[in-house]
Design a protein around this motif. Structure first.
Motif, PDB file in Angstrom:
ATOM      1  N   THR A 168      45.559  37.119  33.846  1.00 36.70           N
ATOM      2  CA  THR A 168      45.535  38.531  34.209  1.00 36.70           C
ATOM      3  C   THR A 168      44.152  39.107  33.963  1.00 36.70           C
ATOM      4  O   THR A 168      43.607  39.849  34.796  1.00 36.70           O
ATOM      5  CB  THR A 168      46.580  39.331  33.409  1.00 36.70           C
ATOM      6  N   ILE A 169      43.567  38.774  32.831  1.00 36.16           N
ATOM      7  CA  ILE A 169      42.218  39.229  32.504  1.00 36.16           C
ATOM      8  C   ILE A 169      41.217  38.680  33.518  1.00 36.16           C
ATOM      9  O   ILE A 169      40.318  39.387  33.978  1.00 36.16           O
ATOM     10  CB  ILE A 169      41.837  38.803  31.073  1.00 36.16           C
ATOM     11  N   SER A 170      41.383  37.401  33.879  1.00 33.90           N
ATOM     12  CA  SER A 170      40.489  36.789  34.876  1.00 33.90           C
ATOM     13  C   SER A 170      40.601  37.514  36.215  1.00 33.90           C
ATOM     14  O   SER A 170      39.590  37.749  36.892  1.00 33.90           O
ATOM     15  CB  SER A 170      40.827  35.306  35.058  1.00 33.90           C
ATOM     16  N   ALA A 171      41.840  37.873  36.590  1.00 28.22           N
ATOM     17  CA  ALA A 171      42.051  38.588  37.852  1.00 28.22           C
ATOM     18  C   ALA A 171      41.389  39.958  37.813  1.00 28.22           C
ATOM     19  O   ALA A 171      40.774  40.389  38.793  1.00 28.22           O
ATOM     20  CB  ALA A 171      43.546  38.729  38.131  1.00 28.22           C
ATOM     21  N   ILE A 172      41.492  40.645  36.683  1.00 28.46           N
ATOM     22  CA  ILE A 172      40.886  41.971  36.537  1.00 28.46           C
ATOM     23  C   ILE A 172      39.370  41.872  36.578  1.00 28.46           C
ATOM     24  O   ILE A 172      38.695  42.714  37.194  1.00 28.46           O
ATOM     25  CB  ILE A 172      41.355  42.640  35.234  1.00 28.46           C
ATOM     26  N   LYS A 173      38.806  40.843  35.968  1.00 25.81           N
ATOM     27  CA  LYS A 173      37.355  40.681  35.999  1.00 25.81           C
ATOM     28  C   LYS A 173      36.862  40.390  37.410  1.00 25.81           C
ATOM     29  O   LYS A 173      35.755  40.780  37.776  1.00 25.81           O
ATOM     30  CB  LYS A 173      36.923  39.572  35.030  1.00 25.81           C
ATOM     31  N   ARG A 174      37.699  39.704  38.201  1.00 20.71           N
ATOM     32  CA  ARG A 174      37.324  39.436  39.590  1.00 20.71           C
ATOM     33  C   ARG A 174      37.448  40.690  40.441  1.00 20.71           C
ATOM     34  O   ARG A 174      36.683  40.905  41.381  1.00 20.71           O
ATOM     35  CB  ARG A 174      38.211  38.335  40.188  1.00 20.71           C
TER      36      ARG A 174
END
Length: 283
Positions: A168-174
């Protein structure tokens, strides 16, 4: 005037004692002391604000002038603490300048209430200071949104769907806009409609992680787009289906109609998808 300068110098000295002594803190102190010198020659509030944006935030003169029309202050006290807070939390000078340019009212916020809460939330999720600075400087709208009503519910929604806090964090950073999607009016009903249309959760997940903008649309418009993609012959169980939905969502009505005329002329499905996706890049 001299009393005002003395008062501000007192605040600066107090801040120096409260903060760790390092080059960056001294840099901001020097910048704000320089801004004080312009106060002596420009007593007008409007002129002071313009000079401050130029000297302390790196604004071009025209941008400083336009910004000062709706963000005004008479002393550098509050802006100093905001800029010092951002610098001490990992923002580069360029990121600070970009943030203030995109969202000028931040210069007058209470850093202990607005930015700090966002920092604490992201840090609690394992996001580095560098990435938090990148998120907030790229998407300052996040600073304006409520933690309780927008940021936390959005994070929890995507986490429940993705089923991994790290991803989820990776998706938000993208894609920082994941945190800004209207859940009740757009994301939730649109995800449910895709499920009703037999789009597999794995495909929904792909869209949520990489094409979140496809969900930030009213339910009626989203349904029309999904139904149009069905009419074009795309299989809901295939990845091409969600790619086509994203493509149609990304184009204007006139472009959509122009491309549909081409599609209805009898081209194959593969060419149809390439043609649709070309709209995202202005083809």
């Amino acid at each position: 005037m001299s009393s005002l300068i003395c008062k501000t110098l007192h605040h600066v000295r107090s801040s120096v004692r409260a903060c760790s002594s390092n080059y960056n803190n001294l840099y901001f102190i020097q910048i704000h002391l320089f801004s004080l010198s312009s106060l002596e020659t420009t007593p007008n509030q409007h002129s002071f604000t313009v000079n401050y944006f130029i000297n302390s935030c790196g604004f071009p003169s025209e941008k400083a002038l336009s910004t000062s029309n709706y963000v005004k202050f008479e002393t550098p006290n509050k802006p100093y603490f905001v800029l010092a807070f951002l610098e001490n939390h990992g923002f580069t000078k360029t990121q600070i300048s970009n943030l203030v340019r995109k969202y000028p009212p931040v210069i007058l916020c209470d850093p202990e209430k607005t930015p700090l809460l966002k920092f604490q939330f992201f840090k609690s999720k394992g996001v580095s200071s560098t990435d938090v600075a990148k998120i907030l400087s790229s998407a300052p709208t996040v600073l304006k949104r409520s933690m309780e009503n927008q940021i936390i519910p959005s994070f929890n929604f995507f986490k429940s769907f993705i089923q991994s806090e790290e991803e989820t964090i990776s998706a938000i950073k993208r894609n920082f806009k994941l945190l800004l999607v209207d859940l009740q009016a757009c994301a939730l009903p649109n995800v449910e409609f895709l499920r009703e249309a037999n789009v597999l959760d794995a495909k929904n997940l792909f869209m949520l992680k990489f094409m979140s903008g496809a969900f930030n649309s009213t339910s009626d418009r989203f349904r029309k787009i999904v139904n149009e993609v069905k009419k074009l012959g795309f299989n809901p169980s295939k990845l091409n289906f969600v790619l086509a939905v994203h493509a149609l969502k990304s184009m204007s009505k006139s472009t959509w109609e122009r491309k549909l005329r081409f599609i209805r002329s009898g081209v194959c499905l593969r060419m149809t998808l390439l043609w649709l996706l070309g709209s995202i890049h202005g083809v």
